[in-house]
Design an enzyme around this catalytic site. Structure first.
Site, PDB file in Angstrom:
ATOM      1  N   SER A 143     -18.252 -17.000   1.518  1.00  0.00           N
ATOM      2  CA  SER A 143     -17.793 -15.816   2.238  1.00  0.00           C
ATOM      3  C   SER A 143     -18.448 -14.550   1.661  1.00  0.00           C
ATOM      4  O   SER A 143     -19.672 -14.419   1.694  1.00  0.00           O
ATOM      5  CB  SER A 143     -16.267 -15.742   2.184  1.00  0.00           C
ATOM      6  OG  SER A 143     -15.774 -14.737   3.020  1.00  0.00           O
ATOM      7  N   ASP A 352     -22.524   8.514   1.790  1.00  0.00           N
ATOM      8  CA  ASP A 352     -23.761   8.405   1.010  1.00  0.00           C
ATOM      9  C   ASP A 352     -23.813   7.110   0.196  1.00  0.00           C
ATOM     10  O   ASP A 352     -24.352   7.072  -0.909  1.00  0.00           O
ATOM     11  CB  ASP A 352     -23.926   9.624   0.092  1.00  0.00           C
ATOM     12  CG  ASP A 352     -22.765   9.795  -0.895  1.00  0.00           C
ATOM     13  OD1 ASP A 352     -21.732   9.121  -0.719  1.00  0.00           O
ATOM     14  OD2 ASP A 352     -22.905  10.620  -1.820  1.00  0.00           O
ATOM     15  N   HIS A 405     -13.549 -21.252   8.266  1.00  0.00           N
ATOM     16  CA  HIS A 405     -14.174 -20.442   7.217  1.00  0.00           C
ATOM     17  C   HIS A 405     -13.998 -21.061   5.827  1.00  0.00           C
ATOM     18  O   HIS A 405     -14.785 -20.792   4.922  1.00  0.00           O
ATOM     19  CB  HIS A 405     -13.559 -19.038   7.249  1.00  0.00           C
ATOM     20  CG  HIS A 405     -14.210 -18.050   6.351  1.00  0.00           C
ATOM     21  ND1 HIS A 405     -15.455 -17.504   6.594  1.00  0.00           N
ATOM     22  CD2 HIS A 405     -13.784 -17.493   5.186  1.00  0.00           C
ATOM     23  CE1 HIS A 405     -15.767 -16.658   5.637  1.00  0.00           C
ATOM     24  NE2 HIS A 405     -14.784 -16.630   4.764  1.00  0.00           N
TER      25      HIS A 405
END
Length: 431
Positions: A143, A352, A405
């Site tokens: 993952s 940023d 998953h």
């Protein structure tokens, strides 16, 4: 650096601790401690087996504490000495919780947390590799560990022998809203499958949700329980064999006393145990910033949710669970996230963020990269994974609908052996 050693089930466990910079670009930033645990077969301490470092999913969760020689670890130990790294901020690695951040104000918390993304996790791994005197090693990323793997391939490809990834190939250049558009669609599909299998569940969910709209219920920690929190139980739909346990929970949600019906302590306690954000706040705070490169997340999942109104429950309308998403209201409602609300807001506005992936380096990749991509993955969208892999040479996906998953946890030995075979095939073409 060396710590406690013990033996269990034919494996030797060796603990290590390391000191690392908080900020690798600023030697004055202070340090933190890293914990890692080597696992090897008894007798392998002087073997020539290469090493493999495991990158845990998350973000914000520690490496596994194995209980026995089984699953993916059994397969890995046939080839490798394995290093289980507690990523910075997790487990025993300068752990981050509401308690450990309590002495900082919101601005200080936010600034501190900027140093806990995949780029610094990978730099920590490099520091450890050098400290242990390992020339090159392999990686296994589950993952979010796959996100870390692509960062590793971007920053230090010369340190890697092989890379294996399960359910964790992210988009490396898409806007974050694209990720959550795909996630909401996949989550809606999982809801539909659940309610088809258990037709009574929709009625039960609406009864619980309507009760929460009209009544106050409190979790064992004193936190008011809400519809939004109840919806988050849907995160379980992303892993295998969870539909039936959730249905059983719904069946047993209410208890009657003195002629009045209310949610049972058993149900409320189960709901609290589902709130991993309480104990692992990185999972909530950095869940969206892990995608950010030169842009702010601005609560992407919350914004995308407004385009999918069925997820905003209203009495008389069908009920939908949400999935692996984080929302600003969590920092108002969750007891242990409330002290971190200011920091979470600042990080959602931060634009940023540095780059995590170097597409130029990835486009000339020479490290075998073998990946299990799950066709029905609710957390990491298959189409986006395939899009990324198409840009990385010497990579190959095993696309399968056999697993959710959690394939590495559900059938780890088979999954990892399949990736070993793929990796060997890629390596043979490079010789």
């Amino acid at each position: 650096m060396h710590g406690h050693t013990f033996i269990n089930d034919g494996c030797c466990y060796q603990n290590y601790t390391f000191e690392a910079p908080l900020n690798y670009s600023d030697s004055e930033s202070g340090t933190l401690f890293l914990f890692a645990r080597e696992v090897r077969l008894v007798g392998d301490e002087n073997s020539t087996k290469p090493w493999l470092i495991f990158f845990q999913g998350g973000p914000g969760f520690p490496s596994p504490r194995p209980n026995g020689h089984s699953g993916w670890l059994k397969a890995a130990l046939q080839r490798y000495r394995v290093l289980l790294l507690d990523q910075r901020g997790t487990g025993y690695s300068s752990v981050i919780t509401h308690q450990t951040l309590a002495h900082l104000n919101s601005e200080e918390q936010a600034q501190y947390l900027t140093h806990f993304r995949a780029d610094n996790i990978v730099r920590d791994a490099e520091l450890i590799r050098e400290k242990l005197g390992i020339e090159k090693w392999a990686t296994l990323g589950q993952s979010y560990g796959g996100f870390c793997t692509l960062v590793y391939l971007s920053l230090f490809p010369e340190s890697l022998l092989q890379c294996y990834v399960t359910g964790g190939i992210p988009s490396i250049d898409r806007p974050i809203d694209d990720v959550y558009e795909a996630t909401f669609k996949r989550t809606k599909d999982k809801n539909n499958a659940f309610f088809r299998q258990f037709p009574l569940a929709q009625q039960l969910c609406q009864k619980i949700a309507n009760h929460l709209v009209n009544n106050e219920e409190f979790l064992p920690n004193g936190q008011k329980f809400t519809v939004e929190q109840f919806q988050q139980v849907g995160i379980n739909f992303g892993v295998s064999d969870t539909f039936l346990p959730i249905y059983y929970l719904l069946e047993n949600a209410f208890v009657t006393a003195n002629g009045k019906e209310f949610l049972s302590y058993e149900f409320l306690n189960a709901m609290l145990s589902e709130q991993a954000f309480q104990t692992n706040p990185i999972y909530a705070i950095l869940h969206e910033p892990i995608y950010c490169q030169g842009f702010a997340s601005q609560w992407s999942a919350h914004r995308v949710r407004q385009k999918h109104k069925q997820f905003n429950y209203q009495p008389g309308q069908p009920f939908y669970f949400t999935g692996e998403m984080t929302f600003p209201w969590m920092f108002e409602q969750y007891t242990n996230l409330q002290p971190l609300q200011g920091a979470a807001t600042l990080l959602s506005e931060k634009s940023d963020w540095g780059d995590l992936y170097n597409q130029g380096v990835l486009s000339t990749n020479k490290v075998p990269l073998s990946c299990a991509v799950y066709a029905d993955d609710m957390f990491v969208e298959m189409a986006l994974s395939c899009e990324t892999l198409s840009k990385i040479p010497n990579s190959q996906a095993w696309i399968t609908n056999e697993y959710e998953h959690n394939g590495l946890r559900a059938d780890g030995e088979r999954v990892l052996e399949r990736l070993f075979t793929i990796g060997d095939q890629i390596e043979a073409t490079l010789v």
